[in-house]
Design an enzyme around this catalytic site. Structure first.
Site, PDB file in Angstrom:
ATOM      1  N   LYS A   1      78.136   2.989  27.058  1.00  0.00           N
ATOM      2  CA  LYS A   1      79.415   3.273  27.695  1.00  0.00           C
ATOM      3  C   LYS A   1      80.114   4.344  26.869  1.00  0.00           C
ATOM      4  CE  LYS A   1      83.732   1.134  29.276  1.00  0.00           C
ATOM      5  NZ  LYS A   1      84.500  -0.122  29.403  1.00  0.00           N
TER       6      LYS A   1
ATOM      7  N   ASP B   1      90.892  -6.549  35.821  1.00  0.00           N
ATOM      8  CA  ASP B   1      90.256  -5.457  36.563  1.00  0.00           C
ATOM      9  C   ASP B   1      89.025  -5.972  37.307  1.00  0.00           C
ATOM     10  OD1 ASP B   1      90.051  -2.873  37.518  1.00  0.00           O
ATOM     11  OD2 ASP B   1      88.907  -2.141  35.790  1.00  0.00           O
TER      12      ASP B   1
ATOM     13  N   ARG C   1      80.180   5.971  36.647  1.00  0.00           N
ATOM     14  CA  ARG C   1      81.347   6.436  35.907  1.00  0.00           C
ATOM     15  C   ARG C   1      82.598   5.749  36.420  1.00  0.00           C
ATOM     16  NH1 ARG C   1      82.101  11.974  35.260  1.00  0.00           N
ATOM     17  NH2 ARG C   1      79.850  12.152  34.975  1.00  0.00           N
ATOM     18  N   GLY C   2      83.571   5.635  35.514  1.00  0.00           N
ATOM     19  CA  GLY C   2      84.838   5.010  35.864  1.00  0.00           C
ATOM     20  C   GLY C   2      86.003   5.881  35.464  1.00  0.00           C
TER      21      GLY C   2
END
Length: 524
Positions: A262, A352, A241-242
């Site tokens: 996702k 990122d 998870r992000g």
């Protein structure tokens, strides 16, 4: 070499061969650059002063002169004696629309085709996008002329060749009109269609989008959103998870194929942002990028279906192996720099790059690094985009931390931090608080303690010093880093069965566990 400085320009490398499509009064040339190992095919403007003859004796021979001029022929239209463009209003590929929309109003300099015996293929009337109802017939047409008569090939989504079949008819008549006719179309036929024309004189392509209206909704971009995730897939558990999403393993019911879903929380990220991420990944092709397949929407989530990578994250994979050394580290970094070089050629900044976004695909002969999560990615055409600082700043460049404009080379800084952590197991700027960490980044306050770098080569340290420069304009490109001594040494075949001195991964394991703990705290 020429580096694009405006949105409508493209970057080219010395020695590349381009096809000239047009020119204007500013001595700018609209050119087509074929695809190569580093970047996809592209069209855009370049200044005339960088054009020259092909490699050879330095002179423009007759054939080269003819080709140069005949890449801009004047095909007269029966209804338009002046010879000006008559492409449709919806044509995104026409030279006239491209020059007007991008502020280059100059008319192309034209040379008639009667001045030579041969000419490269030229799109006289490009494809135009079409919208039809499911079950109807879709007809795509364009006009492409050239001497000798070019060969015509059609493709779907730039990848799948289209051949004559029960529902498909292909035609190319003597007047140069190429036609693709699809009968009984369905929503699955929606997408981008390309018509390629090639001959010994050159090649050209024109593209359009076919939208088939059915039970599933199409957005303005042509992306197709489906609402049948629970019917199509079986959930097989959480992977990771992000900040905005949870990635889950899923199994396609009809095929048994394992995929990754996702799942993006609707209240945290917009549908448009999710669609942009999907479209960006779908438009790119590189061995170090994960493939994406479909978009779904559910009550709580927006879902991107993508390639499942069972071996997980790069750092964890390294810690699971019995041996790790500098040559292996350099190979992993080379792959990361290579995909960044590809993205930057496409004017895309990932923004990122961090360990959690580096996965691996393990094959029988090699291990491939995969860069994932394009939620923060942006097309960079100028120096005016300021990227917000969200989350842990460990791998962020000074320009993000200080809220100043970012650029393509922002990713290169993050790659430098990846190298530092890979080789030492510790973070160069990490301090007791986030504020102190940010201060260290802005002051570029780091070093190579002997405790962690005693056995690391000088070439590796030199590359990190080269990368970790706080001034964005002085930072090296990904291509420059690929040419460094440390990376080039990893490409030399090993003649000895003896392995290089191993790097202990215990500190790297501690680093991974600390990052996990930080994620758990944020979730709480």
């Amino acid at each position: 070499d020429y580096l694009a400085i405006k949105e409508d320009e493209i970057s080219v490398t010395r020695g590349e061969v381009v096809q000239i499509l047009g020119t204007n009064q500013y001595n700018m040339f609209l050119v087509h650059r074929p695809a190569n190992n580093h970047c996809p095919a592209a069209e855009g403007w370049i200044p005339g002063n960088i054009l020259g003859p092909k490699e050879g004796d330095g002179s423009l021979k007759k054939l080269s002169w003819q080709m140069f001029k005949l890449k801009k022929p004047s095909f007269k239209d029966k209804n338009n004696p002046s010879g000006s463009s008559s492409g449709g209003a919806g044509d995104t590929n026409s030279l006239e629309r491209r020059t007007k929309s991008l502020g280059r109003e100059g008319k192309s300099k034209i040379v008639g085709p009667d001045l030579a015996y041969e000419m490269p293929p030229v799109v006289q009337h490009p494809l135009t996008s079409v919208t039809v109802q499911a079950g109807d017939m879709a007809v795509l047409t364009c006009k492409i002329c050239g001497r000798p008569r070019p060969n015509i090939a059609w493709r779907f989504q730039d990848v799948t060749p289209i051949a004559i079949g029960p529902r498909t008819m292909l035609m190319y008549n003597e007047d140069g009109v190429a036609t693709l006719q699809l009968s009984q179309v369905s929503v699955s036929d929606s997408g981008e269609y390309s018509c390629f024309a090639s001959s010994e004189m050159g090649s050209v392509v024109t593209r359009c989008t076919l939208i088939v209206l059915g039970s599933e909704r199409e957005e303005a971009t042509g992306a197709i959103w489906k609402a049948t995730f629970e019917n199509d897939f079986m959930d097989a558990g959480e992977i990771c998870r992000g900040r905005f999403a949870v990635v889950r393993k899923c199994i396609q019911k009809c095929s048994g194929q394992e995929l990754a879903a996702k799942c993006i929380t609707r209240r945290l990220l917009s549908k448009q942002a999710t669609e942009t991420e999907f479209n960006t990944l779908q438009s790119l092709q590189h061995p170090s990028l994960a493939r994406v397949f479909d978009l779904y929407e559910a009550k709580q989530n927006l879902i991107i279906i993508m390639q499942y990578l069972p071996h997980g994250r790069l750092f964890e994979y390294i810690c699971s192996k019995p041996h790790f050394d500098e040559l292996q580290a350099a190979e992993y970094v080379r792959q990361l720099l290579d995909v960044l070089h590809y993205l930057h050629n496409c004017r895309i900044a990932h923004l990122d790059v961090k360990p959690e976004n580096l996965l691996v695909e393990v094959g029988p002969m090699s291990t491939s690094v995969k860069l994932i999560d394009f939620g923060d990615a942006r097309h960079i055409y100028n120096n005016y985009y300021i990227h917000p600082m969200v989350g842990n700043p460990e791998f962020m460049a000074p320009e993000i931390v200080s809220s100043t404009p970012v650029g393509l080379l922002t990713d290169v800084w993050s790659a430098g931090i990846i190298i530092y952590v890979l080789l030492s197991g510790v973070s160069p700027f990490l301090d007791e608080s986030q504020e102190e960490t940010c201060s260290n980044i802005i002051r570029n306050d780091y070093c190579f303690p002997d405790e962690y770098f005693a056995g690391i080569s000088p070439e590796a340290k030199d590359l990190m010093r080269l990368i970790l420069i706080e001034d964005l304009s002085r930072r090296p490109t990904a291509h420059t880093c690929l040419e460094s001594a440390w990376i080039r040494k990893a490409l030399v075949p090993r003649n000895s069965p003896l392995r290089p001195k191993p790097i202990l991964t215990s500190r790297l394991s501690d680093f991974i566990e600390r990052r996990r703990h930080q994620v758990r705290i944020l979730d709480a």
